[in-house]
Design a protein around this motif. Structure first.
Motif, PDB file in Angstrom:
ATOM      1  N   MET A 171       0.802  -1.214   0.000  1.00 57.27           N
ATOM      2  CA  MET A 171       0.000   0.000   0.000  1.00 57.27           C
ATOM      3  C   MET A 171       0.840   1.271   0.000  1.00 57.27           C
ATOM      4  O   MET A 171       0.446   2.276  -0.577  1.00 57.27           O
ATOM      5  CB  MET A 171      -0.931   0.023   1.222  1.00 57.27           C
ATOM      6  CG  MET A 171      -2.155  -0.859   1.110  1.00 57.27           C
ATOM      7  SD  MET A 171      -1.830  -2.607   1.405  1.00 57.27           S
ATOM      8  CE  MET A 171      -1.657  -2.635   3.188  1.00 57.27           C
ATOM      9  N   SER A 172       1.983   1.234   0.635  1.00 54.34           N
ATOM     10  CA  SER A 172       2.782   2.456   0.790  1.00 54.34           C
ATOM     11  C   SER A 172       3.865   2.616  -0.266  1.00 54.34           C
ATOM     12  O   SER A 172       4.350   3.719  -0.507  1.00 54.34           O
ATOM     13  CB  SER A 172       3.445   2.478   2.175  1.00 54.34           C
ATOM     14  OG  SER A 172       4.407   1.437   2.285  1.00 54.34           O
ATOM     15  N   GLY A 173       4.254   1.503  -0.905  1.00 60.72           N
ATOM     16  CA  GLY A 173       5.374   1.555  -1.832  1.00 60.72           C
ATOM     17  C   GLY A 173       6.686   1.685  -1.088  1.00 60.72           C
ATOM     18  O   GLY A 173       6.715   1.968   0.116  1.00 60.72           O
ATOM     19  N   LYS A 175       3.265  -7.935  -3.926  1.00 58.39           N
ATOM     20  CA  LYS A 175       2.519  -7.968  -2.672  1.00 58.39           C
ATOM     21  C   LYS A 175       1.175  -7.256  -2.799  1.00 58.39           C
ATOM     22  O   LYS A 175       0.185  -7.650  -2.159  1.00 58.39           O
ATOM     23  CB  LYS A 175       3.355  -7.342  -1.551  1.00 58.39           C
ATOM     24  CG  LYS A 175       4.588  -8.160  -1.183  1.00 58.39           C
ATOM     25  CD  LYS A 175       4.215  -9.559  -0.693  1.00 58.39           C
ATOM     26  CE  LYS A 175       5.387 -10.336  -0.157  1.00 58.39           C
ATOM     27  NZ  LYS A 175       5.016 -11.679   0.337  1.00 58.39           N
ATOM     28  N   ALA A 176       1.105  -6.222  -3.625  1.00 60.80           N
ATOM     29  CA  ALA A 176      -0.179  -5.569  -3.883  1.00 60.80           C
ATOM     30  C   ALA A 176      -1.102  -6.496  -4.659  1.00 60.80           C
ATOM     31  O   ALA A 176      -2.319  -6.531  -4.428  1.00 60.80           O
ATOM     32  CB  ALA A 176       0.039  -4.270  -4.653  1.00 60.80           C
ATOM     33  N   GLY A 177      -0.532  -7.265  -5.562  1.00 59.27           N
ATOM     34  CA  GLY A 177      -1.330  -8.204  -6.350  1.00 59.27           C
ATOM     35  C   GLY A 177      -2.050  -9.233  -5.511  1.00 59.27           C
ATOM     36  O   GLY A 177      -3.138  -9.693  -5.881  1.00 59.27           O
ATOM     37  N   LEU A 178      -1.468  -9.601  -4.377  1.00 59.67           N
ATOM     38  CA  LEU A 178      -2.105 -10.588  -3.501  1.00 59.67           C
ATOM     39  C   LEU A 178      -3.463 -10.105  -2.990  1.00 59.67           C
ATOM     40  O   LEU A 178      -4.360 -10.915  -2.732  1.00 59.67           O
ATOM     41  CB  LEU A 178      -1.194 -10.906  -2.311  1.00 59.67           C
ATOM     42  CG  LEU A 178       0.108 -11.637  -2.635  1.00 59.67           C
ATOM     43  CD1 LEU A 178       0.962 -11.773  -1.381  1.00 59.67           C
ATOM     44  CD2 LEU A 178      -0.180 -13.006  -3.234  1.00 59.67           C
ATOM     45  N   ILE A 179      -3.611  -8.805  -2.842  1.00 64.17           N
ATOM     46  CA  ILE A 179      -4.893  -8.262  -2.367  1.00 64.17           C
ATOM     47  C   ILE A 179      -5.978  -8.513  -3.414  1.00 64.17           C
ATOM     48  O   ILE A 179      -7.085  -8.956  -3.093  1.00 64.17           O
ATOM     49  CB  ILE A 179      -4.762  -6.766  -2.039  1.00 64.17           C
ATOM     50  CG1 ILE A 179      -3.741  -6.573  -0.911  1.00 64.17           C
ATOM     51  CG2 ILE A 179      -6.118  -6.177  -1.654  1.00 64.17           C
ATOM     52  CD1 ILE A 179      -3.379  -5.114  -0.634  1.00 64.17           C
ATOM     53  N   GLY A 180      -5.653  -8.268  -4.671  1.00 64.35           N
ATOM     54  CA  GLY A 180      -6.616  -8.539  -5.735  1.00 64.35           C
ATOM     55  C   GLY A 180      -6.929 -10.006  -5.870  1.00 64.35           C
ATOM     56  O   GLY A 180      -8.079 -10.386  -6.131  1.00 64.35           O
ATOM     57  N   VAL A 181      -5.915 -10.843  -5.691  1.00 66.29           N
ATOM     58  CA  VAL A 181      -6.126 -12.293  -5.730  1.00 66.29           C
ATOM     59  C   VAL A 181      -7.102 -12.716  -4.639  1.00 66.29           C
ATOM     60  O   VAL A 181      -8.093 -13.418  -4.885  1.00 66.29           O
ATOM     61  CB  VAL A 181      -4.783 -13.046  -5.581  1.00 66.29           C
ATOM     62  CG1 VAL A 181      -5.020 -14.530  -5.306  1.00 66.29           C
ATOM     63  CG2 VAL A 181      -3.924 -12.876  -6.828  1.00 66.29           C
ATOM     64  N   ILE A 225      -2.726 -10.715   5.208  1.00 71.39           N
ATOM     65  CA  ILE A 225      -2.016 -10.071   6.309  1.00 71.39           C
ATOM     66  C   ILE A 225      -0.934  -9.190   5.705  1.00 71.39           C
ATOM     67  O   ILE A 225      -0.182  -9.619   4.823  1.00 71.39           O
ATOM     68  CB  ILE A 225      -1.380 -11.099   7.261  1.00 71.39           C
ATOM     69  CG1 ILE A 225      -2.469 -11.941   7.932  1.00 71.39           C
ATOM     70  CG2 ILE A 225      -0.529 -10.398   8.322  1.00 71.39           C
ATOM     71  CD1 ILE A 225      -1.917 -13.079   8.788  1.00 71.39           C
ATOM     72  N   ALA A 226      -0.861  -7.950   6.164  1.00 70.86           N
ATOM     73  CA  ALA A 226       0.140  -6.999   5.667  1.00 70.86           C
ATOM     74  C   ALA A 226       1.088  -6.622   6.806  1.00 70.86           C
ATOM     75  O   ALA A 226       0.857  -5.631   7.507  1.00 70.86           O
ATOM     76  CB  ALA A 226      -0.531  -5.766   5.087  1.00 70.86           C
ATOM     77  N   PRO A 227       2.129  -7.410   7.015  1.00 69.32           N
ATOM     78  CA  PRO A 227       3.078  -7.075   8.081  1.00 69.32           C
ATOM     79  C   PRO A 227       3.852  -5.798   7.760  1.00 69.32           C
ATOM     80  O   PRO A 227       4.123  -5.486   6.592  1.00 69.32           O
ATOM     81  CB  PRO A 227       4.028  -8.285   8.110  1.00 69.32           C
ATOM     82  CG  PRO A 227       3.322  -9.368   7.350  1.00 69.32           C
ATOM     83  CD  PRO A 227       2.499  -8.657   6.332  1.00 69.32           C
ATOM     84  N   GLY A 228       4.203  -5.087   8.819  1.00 66.55           N
ATOM     85  CA  GLY A 228       5.103  -3.951   8.673  1.00 66.55           C
ATOM     86  C   GLY A 228       6.530  -4.415   8.879  1.00 66.55           C
ATOM     87  O   GLY A 228       6.943  -5.444   8.334  1.00 66.55           O
ATOM     88  N   PHE A 229       7.272  -3.673   9.687  1.00 67.41           N
ATOM     89  CA  PHE A 229       8.662  -4.043   9.946  1.00 67.41           C
ATOM     90  C   PHE A 229       8.715  -5.042  11.101  1.00 67.41           C
ATOM     91  O   PHE A 229       8.425  -4.712  12.241  1.00 67.41           O
ATOM     92  CB  PHE A 229       9.487  -2.794  10.255  1.00 67.41           C
ATOM     93  CG  PHE A 229       9.611  -1.872   9.076  1.00 67.41           C
ATOM     94  CD1 PHE A 229      10.408  -2.220   7.989  1.00 67.41           C
ATOM     95  CD2 PHE A 229       8.904  -0.685   9.023  1.00 67.41           C
ATOM     96  CE1 PHE A 229      10.508  -1.382   6.886  1.00 67.41           C
ATOM     97  CE2 PHE A 229       8.999   0.162   7.925  1.00 67.41           C
ATOM     98  CZ  PHE A 229       9.804  -0.185   6.849  1.00 67.41           C
ATOM     99  N   ILE A 230       9.066  -6.267  10.758  1.00 67.05           N
ATOM    100  CA  ILE A 230       9.071  -7.378  11.706  1.00 67.05           C
ATOM    101  C   ILE A 230      10.515  -7.837  11.925  1.00 67.05           C
ATOM    102  O   ILE A 230      11.324  -7.831  10.991  1.00 67.05           O
ATOM    103  CB  ILE A 230       8.234  -8.560  11.163  1.00 67.05           C
ATOM    104  CG1 ILE A 230       6.827  -8.084  10.749  1.00 67.05           C
ATOM    105  CG2 ILE A 230       8.159  -9.685  12.190  1.00 67.05           C
ATOM    106  CD1 ILE A 230       5.976  -7.527  11.867  1.00 67.05           C
ATOM    107  N   LYS A 231      10.828  -8.242  13.143  1.00 65.67           N
ATOM    108  CA  LYS A 231      12.180  -8.702  13.464  1.00 65.67           C
ATOM    109  C   LYS A 231      12.460 -10.044  12.778  1.00 65.67           C
ATOM    110  O   LYS A 231      12.043 -11.097  13.262  1.00 65.67           O
ATOM    111  CB  LYS A 231      12.353  -8.830  14.979  1.00 65.67           C
ATOM    112  CG  LYS A 231      12.562  -7.498  15.681  1.00 65.67           C
ATOM    113  CD  LYS A 231      12.841  -7.669  17.155  1.00 65.67           C
ATOM    114  CE  LYS A 231      11.563  -7.745  17.941  1.00 65.67           C
ATOM    115  NZ  LYS A 231      11.764  -7.683  19.400  1.00 65.67           N
TER     116      LYS A 231
END
Length: 232
Positions: free
Chosen positions: A131-133, A144-150, A168-174
């Motif tokens: 979403m943010s690029g 990853k954006a394509g997965l939303i349409g799928v 699920i759209a993870p942000g910055f994960i360890k």
């Protein structure tokens, strides 16, 4: 009742945490890998998600051991980052072939058993980048954006059969990927996360377990990002 769960790319990082979360609640869990093996406590199958025959063979192994896949977590993914001006055709298409077309291949194969059972849970692991690029990630962000349409198209097709498809759209994960960033970049990341910290892989796993149990959540994008995207 124990379900048959398959997590692609479930031998490390976020995928491994998701696989273990399902196993801990008593599900029969299988994970795919590309030859590196799986932890001894999980059922591992070799699978190249860019090859439909390899996907079919992996599903047959899982079905023989655990029965038809009831919960699919499409997590397998790669990166190949570079700025647009330097991004060549091969770098673009190879990332999409794994991250996006790979998810299509496993979802298509899983649908066969889910339709027979009139039950299924598909969970696609995307990214806040969808979403943010992100500079240098045109290929990754597109995949990853394509997965939303799928997922949303699957919802339109199969929701009436008691099959859900969520993202699920993870942000910055360890993870190991974050370990490679510079201290300066690490500080920049944290400055943009309202929670003021990186996420843990277990927090993504909690979201996956929730979506696998939620029968009336369908076509949703669930951010796990500490407020970074604010749901976009």
């Amino acid at each position: 009742m124990a379900r048959s769960v398959l997590v692609t790319g479930g031998n490390r990082g976020i995928g491994l945490s998701i696989a273990r979360a399902f196993a801990e609640q008593g599900d029969k869990v299988a994970v795919t890998h590309r030859g590196s093996g799986a932890p001894a406590d999980l059922f591992g199958v070799t699978c190249d998600v860019t090859d439909a025959e390899s996907v079919d063979a992996a599903f047959k192994e899982v079905e023989a051991a655990h029965g038809p896949v009831e919960v699919l977590v499409a997590n397998a993914g790669v990166t190949d980052d570079t700025l647009l001006m330097r991004l060549d055709e091969g770098q673009f298409t190879s990332v999409l072939d794994t991250n996006l077309a790979g998810a299509y291949r496993v979802a298509k194969r899983a649908t066969r058993g889910m339709l027979r059972a009139k039950y299924g849970r598909m969970i696609f692991i995307s990214s806040v980048v969808a979403m943010s690029g992100s500079p240098g990630q045109v290929n990754y962000a597109a995949s990853k954006a394509g997965l939303i349409g799928v997922a949303r198209s699957i919802t339109r097709e199969l929701a009436s059969r008691n099959i859900t498809a969520n993202v699920i759209a993870p942000g910055f994960i360890k993870t190991a990927m974050i370990d490679d960033v510079t201290d300066r970049r690490h500080e920049e990341i944290l400055a943009n996360v309202p929670a003021g910290r990186l996420g843990d892989v277990e927090e993504v796993a909690e979201a996956a377990v929730f979506l696998a149990g939620a029968s009336y959540v369908n076509g949703a994008v669930l951010p796990v990002d500490g407020g970074l995207g604010m749901g976009h």
